[in-house]
Design a protein around this motif. Sequence first.
Motif, PDB file in Angstrom:
ATOM      1  N   GLY A 100     -39.796  -0.987  -0.634  1.00 26.34           N
ATOM      2  CA  GLY A 100     -39.263  -1.615  -1.839  1.00 26.34           C
ATOM      3  C   GLY A 100     -39.429  -0.738  -3.065  1.00 26.34           C
ATOM      4  O   GLY A 100     -38.504  -0.599  -3.871  1.00 26.34           O
ATOM      5  N   MET A 101     -40.591  -0.110  -3.207  1.00 26.17           N
ATOM      6  CA  MET A 101     -40.814   0.751  -4.367  1.00 26.17           C
ATOM      7  C   MET A 101     -39.908   1.983  -4.312  1.00 26.17           C
ATOM      8  O   MET A 101     -39.373   2.422  -5.334  1.00 26.17           O
ATOM      9  CB  MET A 101     -42.280   1.172  -4.436  1.00 26.17           C
ATOM     10  N   SER A 128     -41.038   9.056  -7.981  1.00 28.25           N
ATOM     11  CA  SER A 128     -41.246   8.027  -6.964  1.00 28.25           C
ATOM     12  C   SER A 128     -42.380   8.409  -6.024  1.00 28.25           C
ATOM     13  O   SER A 128     -43.175   7.558  -5.612  1.00 28.25           O
ATOM     14  CB  SER A 128     -39.951   7.804  -6.177  1.00 28.25           C
ATOM     15  N   TRP A 129     -42.480   9.699  -5.673  1.00 28.88           N
ATOM     16  CA  TRP A 129     -43.608  10.154  -4.856  1.00 28.88           C
ATOM     17  C   TRP A 129     -44.940   9.849  -5.534  1.00 28.88           C
ATOM     18  O   TRP A 129     -45.879   9.380  -4.893  1.00 28.88           O
ATOM     19  CB  TRP A 129     -43.501  11.659  -4.605  1.00 28.88           C
ATOM     20  N   VAL A 130     -45.030  10.159  -6.825  1.00 27.39           N
ATOM     21  CA  VAL A 130     -46.275   9.895  -7.565  1.00 27.39           C
ATOM     22  C   VAL A 130     -46.644   8.418  -7.456  1.00 27.39           C
ATOM     23  O   VAL A 130     -47.791   8.051  -7.138  1.00 27.39           O
ATOM     24  CB  VAL A 130     -46.117  10.298  -9.047  1.00 27.39           C
ATOM     25  N   ILE A 131     -45.659   7.548  -7.656  1.00 27.02           N
ATOM     26  CA  ILE A 131     -45.916   6.101  -7.670  1.00 27.02           C
ATOM     27  C   ILE A 131     -46.231   5.578  -6.272  1.00 27.02           C
ATOM     28  O   ILE A 131     -47.187   4.796  -6.087  1.00 27.02           O
ATOM     29  CB  ILE A 131     -44.700   5.368  -8.272  1.00 27.02           C
ATOM     30  N   THR A 132     -45.468   5.991  -5.264  1.00 22.03           N
ATOM     31  CA  THR A 132     -45.693   5.459  -3.913  1.00 22.03           C
ATOM     32  C   THR A 132     -46.993   5.993  -3.307  1.00 22.03           C
ATOM     33  O   THR A 132     -47.684   5.264  -2.580  1.00 22.03           O
ATOM     34  CB  THR A 132     -44.515   5.790  -2.985  1.00 22.03           C
ATOM     35  N   LEU A 133     -47.344   7.237  -3.603  1.00 23.73           N
ATOM     36  CA  LEU A 133     -48.601   7.781  -3.074  1.00 23.73           C
ATOM     37  C   LEU A 133     -49.808   7.085  -3.711  1.00 23.73           C
ATOM     38  O   LEU A 133     -50.797   6.787  -3.021  1.00 23.73           O
ATOM     39  CB  LEU A 133     -48.662   9.288  -3.294  1.00 23.73           C
ATOM     40  N   VAL A 134     -49.736   6.814  -5.005  1.00 16.73           N
ATOM     41  CA  VAL A 134     -50.814   6.069  -5.665  1.00 16.73           C
ATOM     42  C   VAL A 134     -50.887   4.649  -5.107  1.00 16.73           C
ATOM     43  O   VAL A 134     -51.977   4.105  -4.860  1.00 16.73           O
ATOM     44  CB  VAL A 134     -50.611   6.043  -7.193  1.00 16.73           C
ATOM     45  N   PHE A 267     -40.520   3.515 -15.107  1.00 11.05           N
ATOM     46  CA  PHE A 267     -40.212   3.797 -13.707  1.00 11.05           C
ATOM     47  C   PHE A 267     -41.038   2.889 -12.797  1.00 11.05           C
ATOM     48  O   PHE A 267     -40.547   2.365 -11.795  1.00 11.05           O
ATOM     49  CB  PHE A 267     -40.518   5.266 -13.398  1.00 11.05           C
ATOM     50  N   ILE A 268     -42.307   2.707 -13.150  1.00 11.60           N
ATOM     51  CA  ILE A 268     -43.176   1.815 -12.373  1.00 11.60           C
ATOM     52  C   ILE A 268     -42.647   0.382 -12.420  1.00 11.60           C
ATOM     53  O   ILE A 268     -42.654  -0.337 -11.417  1.00 11.60           O
ATOM     54  CB  ILE A 268     -44.620   1.882 -12.903  1.00 11.60           C
ATOM     55  N   LYS A 269     -42.179  -0.035 -13.589  1.00 13.43           N
ATOM     56  CA  LYS A 269     -41.657  -1.395 -13.753  1.00 13.43           C
ATOM     57  C   LYS A 269     -40.488  -1.647 -12.801  1.00 13.43           C
ATOM     58  O   LYS A 269     -40.442  -2.681 -12.115  1.00 13.43           O
ATOM     59  CB  LYS A 269     -41.219  -1.615 -15.201  1.00 13.43           C
ATOM     60  N   LEU A 270     -39.543  -0.706 -12.728  1.00 11.94           N
ATOM     61  CA  LEU A 270     -38.405  -0.868 -11.829  1.00 11.94           C
ATOM     62  C   LEU A 270     -38.846  -0.795 -10.366  1.00 11.94           C
ATOM     63  O   LEU A 270     -38.354  -1.550  -9.522  1.00 11.94           O
ATOM     64  CB  LEU A 270     -37.352   0.209 -12.114  1.00 11.94           C
ATOM     65  N   SER A 271     -39.800   0.089 -10.057  1.00 10.23           N
ATOM     66  CA  SER A 271     -40.297   0.216  -8.683  1.00 10.23           C
ATOM     67  C   SER A 271     -40.976  -1.070  -8.225  1.00 10.23           C
ATOM     68  O   SER A 271     -40.769  -1.529  -7.095  1.00 10.23           O
ATOM     69  CB  SER A 271     -41.274   1.391  -8.578  1.00 10.23           C
TER      70      SER A 271
END
Length: 498
Positions: A100-101, A128-134, A267-271
């Motif tokens: 989803g993210m 997106s990599w930064v956000i999904t890996l975290v 970006f985090i908000k949309l993810s």
Amino acid sequence: MMDNTVPTSLEISHGGAQNGSAGGGEPVLKSRMSRLSSRTLEEFKKLGYIAGPAILTSIFQFSIGLVTVAFVGHLGKVELAAVTIASNVIEGFAFGVLLGMGSALETLCGQAFGAGQFDMLGVYMQRSWVITLVTALMISPLYIFTSPLLKALHQSHDIAEMAGKYSIWVIPQLFAYAFNFPMQKFCQSQSRVIVITVIAGAGLGLHALLNWIFLSKLHYGLVGAAVVGNITWWIINAAQIIYLLSGKFPDAWTGFSWKAFHSLGSFIKLSLASAVMLCLELWYFTAVLILVGLLKNPELAVDAISICMNLEMWTLMIALGFNAAISVRVSNELGALRPKAAKFSVKVATLSSLSIGVVFMIVVVSTKQLFPRIFTSEADVIKETAKLANLLSLTMVLNSVQPVLSGVAVGAGWQSLIAYINIGCYYLFGLPVGALLGFKFKFGVMGIWSGMLAGCLLQTVILVTITIRTNWQKEALRAEEHIRTWGGSAQPQGEAAS
């Protein structure tokens, strides 16, 4: 601004009538109908080019887990139950959240590609990599503490212990998901889907071979199954990275950039909105199974509804292919400031997927005494499953439309709105109605399924209404604003905008 989409049938009929009064209506009408057919076929080809590989990719990746369960099933009942619980509860949760993210890229990369802002695609993927890996790092304690969590839920001690051991060993898969999904969406937004499908298919074949070697021949057991899954997913990632670095994306991938750490808040908000939207849909079916499990003598009901849901999941993958295709088409056309083209694509995708859903409905209804025998030889289970066939067929029709409309929402960036709609339709309406029918009015599993169907119907009606009333010109301007907000330039560039 030029818009080269085809007029609607109403516009054609109206135009034909006007021309008819002038004496040349029929030739003009035939000409316009021919143009409409040609454009519809062209749009269907564009959708099919994305949807076909997307369907196969989903099936291949879904089957990786099935292959693991099939091989583990030969190790013993406890091992099978442990891996099934770990896969469906722990890994399923992580898979849904990270997929989803990563789906936020369907909006951003698709719109940037349509606008010709190719250099931003690689930046978006890195963000997106930064956000999904975290996110994967934050989810990892769930894997580590699987055993005590399952014990707290009153699961068998032996199953909980073994599921906990397996979950710890598959943590590398968690981070593989985080790396994989943004790459897939990056390629998908540019209609580069064939290579991703081939990689997924090859990965599935390799996974089956490695399971046969490590489990059937070398007898490495549960740990071997976990390690094989890790190897498979990271080989898939490695192959996709090689494709990324092969020079096939000269404009979209220019190397790592510090821009990946800019605008992370929005970006985090949309993810998160994308993750919530998808997970609410996936968990709806899980919640229905939990309700069925609370019935008196639930074994028969659970067996019957499990057969129906397994069949529904396989057919749903076709609709999810159209979901992926329409999200790409809508985001590309909105990014290119072609709102009427986006609207036309929505019509073609919805009618195409609906047609397939109607075919499935007819097949299920006409074979309701036969298809349960594919899954079981128990007469009472066959009879109970056949009773659910009519509800299953209606669900298939709705679920041929709903994923397409959800894809439209992703392409346009409406994830937050759809998340609220899902909460209302599924959890505040569908599940309570199902519980009321199933327990209060004693309709059992048919009542619970009817409630689920009512929630799906309400959601579909709302999505259809929103889509019909959408101002596509306004959505195109919003797409332009998205691109400016996340680092692109203000005007469409290159071929994509022509």
